[in-house]
Design a protein around this motif. Structure first.
Motif, PDB file in Angstrom:
ATOM      1  N   LEU A 385       0.840  -1.198   0.000  1.00 24.56           N
ATOM      2  CA  LEU A 385       0.000   0.000   0.000  1.00 24.56           C
ATOM      3  C   LEU A 385       0.873   1.245   0.000  1.00 24.56           C
ATOM      4  O   LEU A 385       1.970   1.258   0.564  1.00 24.56           O
ATOM      5  N   GLY A 386       0.371   2.302  -0.628  1.00 27.86           N
ATOM      6  CA  GLY A 386       1.054   3.577  -0.657  1.00 27.86           C
ATOM      7  C   GLY A 386       0.074   4.714  -0.472  1.00 27.86           C
ATOM      8  O   GLY A 386      -1.161   4.525  -0.497  1.00 27.86           O
ATOM      9  N   LEU A 387       0.610   5.930  -0.323  1.00 23.43           N
ATOM     10  CA  LEU A 387      -0.223   7.104  -0.099  1.00 23.43           C
ATOM     11  C   LEU A 387       0.146   8.163  -1.128  1.00 23.43           C
ATOM     12  O   LEU A 387       1.330   8.494  -1.298  1.00 23.43           O
ATOM     13  N   VAL A 388      -0.853   8.670  -1.821  1.00 23.75           N
ATOM     14  CA  VAL A 388      -0.624   9.706  -2.820  1.00 23.75           C
ATOM     15  C   VAL A 388      -0.292  11.007  -2.109  1.00 23.75           C
ATOM     16  O   VAL A 388      -1.069  11.484  -1.267  1.00 23.75           O
ATOM     17  N   GLY A 393      -0.576  18.483 -12.040  1.00 23.62           N
ATOM     18  CA  GLY A 393      -1.712  19.367 -12.343  1.00 23.62           C
ATOM     19  C   GLY A 393      -2.245  19.201 -13.746  1.00 23.62           C
ATOM     20  O   GLY A 393      -3.447  19.388 -13.991  1.00 23.62           O
ATOM     21  N   ASP A 394      -1.394  18.877 -14.717  1.00 24.06           N
ATOM     22  CA  ASP A 394      -1.826  18.735 -16.109  1.00 24.06           C
ATOM     23  C   ASP A 394      -2.383  17.349 -16.399  1.00 24.06           C
ATOM     24  O   ASP A 394      -3.143  17.172 -17.350  1.00 24.06           O
ATOM     25  N   ASP A 395      -1.983  16.376 -15.616  1.00 22.88           N
ATOM     26  CA  ASP A 395      -2.399  14.982 -15.870  1.00 22.88           C
ATOM     27  C   ASP A 395      -2.792  14.350 -14.542  1.00 22.88           C
ATOM     28  O   ASP A 395      -1.930  13.959 -13.750  1.00 22.88           O
ATOM     29  N   PRO A 396      -4.078  14.240 -14.255  1.00 26.74           N
ATOM     30  CA  PRO A 396      -4.513  13.676 -12.959  1.00 26.74           C
ATOM     31  C   PRO A 396      -4.202  12.183 -12.805  1.00 26.74           C
ATOM     32  O   PRO A 396      -4.380  11.620 -11.718  1.00 26.74           O
ATOM     33  N   PHE A 397      -3.783  11.530 -13.904  1.00 27.01           N
ATOM     34  CA  PHE A 397      -3.427  10.106 -13.815  1.00 27.01           C
ATOM     35  C   PHE A 397      -1.971   9.904 -13.367  1.00 27.01           C
ATOM     36  O   PHE A 397      -1.540   8.770 -13.184  1.00 27.01           O
ATOM     37  N   LEU A 398      -1.200  10.999 -13.237  1.00 28.28           N
ATOM     38  CA  LEU A 398       0.179  10.937 -12.774  1.00 28.28           C
ATOM     39  C   LEU A 398       0.287  11.629 -11.426  1.00 28.28           C
ATOM     40  O   LEU A 398      -0.407  12.617 -11.164  1.00 28.28           O
ATOM     41  N   GLY A 399       1.188  11.107 -10.589  1.00 31.86           N
ATOM     42  CA  GLY A 399       1.395  11.721  -9.277  1.00 31.86           C
ATOM     43  C   GLY A 399       2.596  11.108  -8.553  1.00 31.86           C
ATOM     44  O   GLY A 399       3.385  10.362  -9.135  1.00 31.86           O
ATOM     45  N   LEU A 407       9.670   7.775  -1.933  1.00 29.63           N
ATOM     46  CA  LEU A 407       8.772   8.566  -2.757  1.00 29.63           C
ATOM     47  C   LEU A 407       8.935   8.151  -4.216  1.00 29.63           C
ATOM     48  O   LEU A 407      10.050   8.202  -4.768  1.00 29.63           O
ATOM     49  N   TRP A 408       7.877   7.675  -4.829  1.00 29.38           N
ATOM     50  CA  TRP A 408       7.917   7.175  -6.206  1.00 29.38           C
ATOM     51  C   TRP A 408       6.979   7.998  -7.094  1.00 29.38           C
ATOM     52  O   TRP A 408       5.929   8.473  -6.653  1.00 29.38           O
ATOM     53  N   GLN A 409       7.372   8.105  -8.378  1.00 32.09           N
ATOM     54  CA  GLN A 409       6.435   8.631  -9.369  1.00 32.09           C
ATOM     55  C   GLN A 409       5.467   7.511  -9.742  1.00 32.09           C
ATOM     56  O   GLN A 409       5.905   6.367  -9.958  1.00 32.09           O
ATOM     57  N   ALA A 410       4.202   7.785  -9.792  1.00 31.51           N
ATOM     58  CA  ALA A 410       3.198   6.737 -10.005  1.00 31.51           C
ATOM     59  C   ALA A 410       2.233   7.132 -11.116  1.00 31.51           C
ATOM     60  O   ALA A 410       1.984   8.316 -11.372  1.00 31.51           O
ATOM     61  N   GLN A 411       1.680   6.111 -11.753  1.00 30.07           N
ATOM     62  CA  GLN A 411       0.680   6.282 -12.807  1.00 30.07           C
ATOM     63  C   GLN A 411      -0.494   5.362 -12.520  1.00 30.07           C
ATOM     64  O   GLN A 411      -0.294   4.207 -12.124  1.00 30.07           O
ATOM     65  N   SER A 412      -1.696   5.885 -12.753  1.00 31.52           N
ATOM     66  CA  SER A 412      -2.896   5.101 -12.468  1.00 31.52           C
ATOM     67  C   SER A 412      -3.841   5.186 -13.642  1.00 31.52           C
ATOM     68  O   SER A 412      -3.787   6.126 -14.459  1.00 31.52           O
ATOM     69  N   LEU A 430      11.623   3.441 -12.856  1.00 31.03           N
ATOM     70  CA  LEU A 430      11.501   4.304 -11.695  1.00 31.03           C
ATOM     71  C   LEU A 430      10.061   4.766 -11.479  1.00 31.03           C
ATOM     72  O   LEU A 430       9.810   5.663 -10.673  1.00 31.03           O
ATOM     73  N   GLN A 431       9.142   4.154 -12.196  1.00 30.27           N
ATOM     74  CA  GLN A 431       7.734   4.539 -12.088  1.00 30.27           C
ATOM     75  C   GLN A 431       6.901   3.349 -11.641  1.00 30.27           C
ATOM     76  O   GLN A 431       7.141   2.214 -12.059  1.00 30.27           O
ATOM     77  N   LEU A 432       5.934   3.614 -10.767  1.00 29.72           N
ATOM     78  CA  LEU A 432       5.045   2.575 -10.269  1.00 29.72           C
ATOM     79  C   LEU A 432       3.699   2.670 -10.951  1.00 29.72           C
ATOM     80  O   LEU A 432       3.202   3.762 -11.269  1.00 29.72           O
TER      81      LEU A 432
END
Length: 445
Positions: A385-388, A393-399, A407-412, A430-432
């Motif tokens: 489990l992780g916490l956003v 701001g330009d892409d709500p699917f990235l965070g 701390l990881w860059q994540a895509q959903s 390097l992206q989850l």
């Protein structure tokens, strides 16, 4: 020669000069007692006792002896100290039932006064390690070496007998034929000088006797002389303990395993400190003893194999070879058959069993560890489990997601929101890849 011994010798020389070789009536008699096999601890105790006697201006040193024998090197060191002593030394085999066998016979012959109590015996002075060679066929290298050692021992004790004016023929017979004598016959054959019931009786008999020492003749006044008792101190007791071959072997094993524990779990320091001390004490003891270095090598090789078994996937083959090497090395470790300097077989097998149990315990722990689910690396990260923490701001699917303390860059596949709980479904460099925590991870992702 140390400073204390030099001072003692100077005091003895000054006393001899002032008294003209006469022991003062008030000079004490030092009593030393040996009730075990002759070894390095005995050498330390007696040589320092002779130095103490010189410092105390003693007129006589009495060594009360009861021994089954001992190491040749230790015996010769004691005899050298007696022969070089500026003070007369009397060896008294006592109490009744005591013996001066093997090395004890040589020490008795080397002393200025040889005395025994009723019911004691001496003799059997054949070198112990030679006795087993007699049943072998002649004309072998072992027999040649045996004859040389017996001839050397016979010449050595004959020389001591001639120096003290005692029966040299019987002394040689004691070496070549391993014969023994009771006290009464020893006095008749002039093997010893006196028979005394106890120490006070011996001192009464020696009163007024003139004895030649390495310095000059000394006339004793022992009838009413004060008696000094000197027991082995902590140093001699410690040396006696660690020079026991069984203890030396245990110390070496504890040392090796202690260092292994420190290497496997660094930081505590206990294993390193205890292991280092034990290993050094064990090696120090072994260098004082007549060891077979092939045995030492096999023991160390066996321990190394058993340790390696814990790190190599050999399915017990290396560990079993280590147990065999350890047992073989321990059996041949001591290069002598002198009583008191052997390692009992039950102890060897017990130590081997402990090592084997420790080995199998490590193997069992390793097998259990293989069956556990990984909790680190990619295997531990996927499914956690992780916490956003932030969203692009330009892409709500990235965070950015906080997972496993990093701390990881994540895509959903669904929009992310700060503070949202997500589950890691995959890692791409390097992206989850994450999904909402309430959702189940997609198959194959």
């Amino acid at each position: 020669m140390n400073i204390q011994r030099c001072r003692g010798l100077l005091l003895v020389l000054l006393l001899a000069f002032l008294t003209g070789g006469q022991a003062a009536p008030g000079n004490p008699v030092l009593h030393l007692s040996v009730n075990d096999a002759i070894g390095p601890a005995t050498v330390d105790y007696l040589t320092r006792g002779l130095e103490f006697a010189q410092a105390q201006q003693a007129q006589l040193v009495v060594i009360e002896l009861d021994t089954p024998g001992g190491l040749d090197s230790s015996m010769r060191a004691i005899i050298k100290a007696i022969l070089a002593s500026p003070l007369p030394v009397a060896t008294f085999v006592a109490p009744g039932g005591a013996r001066a066998a093997s090395a004890g016979t040589y020490i008795l012959y080397a002393s200025h006064v040889a005395a025994m109590a009723p019911g004691t015996n001496l003799g059997a002075a054949t070198p112990i390690q030679i006795g087993a060679e007699k049943d072998k066929k002649p004309a072998t290298d072992e027999d040649t070496l045996a004859r040389k050692q017996v001839n050397d021992a016979a010449a050595y004790i004959r020389g001591l007998a001639q120096l003290r004016g005692r029966n040299a023929d019987w002394a040689e017979k004691a070496v070549r034929e391993a014969v023994s004598l009771p006290a009464s016959e020893a006095l008749t054959l002039k093997v010893i000088d006196r028979i005394a019931n106890d120490l006070p009786d011996l001192l009464r008999q020696l009163d007024g006797q003139a004895i030649s020492t390495a310095l000059q003749p000394v006339q004793l006044h022992t009838r009413d002389a004060p008696l000094l008792e000197r027991e082995p101190d902590w140093r001699s007791r410690l040396l006696a303990v660690i020079t026991n071959p069984s203890v030396a072997l245990i110390l070496m094993m504890v040392g090796v395993y202690g260092l292994l524990f420190e290497f496997m779990s660094p930081g505590s320091g206990v294993g390193g400190v205890v292991g280092g001390i034990c290993l050094l004490l064990g090696l120090y003891a072994l260098q004082l003893l007549p060891v077979n270095y092939a045995g030492v090598g096999l023991i160390l090789l066996g321990l190394a194999f058993m340790i390696a078994e814990a790190f190599l996937p050999s399915f017990g083959i290396i560990g079993f070879g280590g147990v065999v090497a350890f047992v073989t090395g321990a059996v041949i470790l001591m290069d002598t058959d002198v009583p008191g300097f052997g390692i009992p077989l039950p102890l060897i097998f017990a130590l081997a069993l402990v090592s084997a149990l420790l080995l199998f315990g490590l193997i069992g722990m390793a097998l259990k560890a293989r069956k556990r689910v990984l909790v680190s690396g990619d295997a531990g990260l996927v499914g956690s489990l992780g916490l956003v923490t932030d969203v692009d701001g330009d892409d709500p699917f990235l965070g950015w997601v906080q997972a496993q303390g990093e701390l990881w860059q994540a895509q959903s596949q669904t929009p992310l929101h700060p503070g949202q709980s997500v589950r890691v479904v995959a890692r791409n460099g390097l992206q989850l890849a994450v999904s909402a925590a309430a959702e189940q991870p997609a198959q194959g992702e």
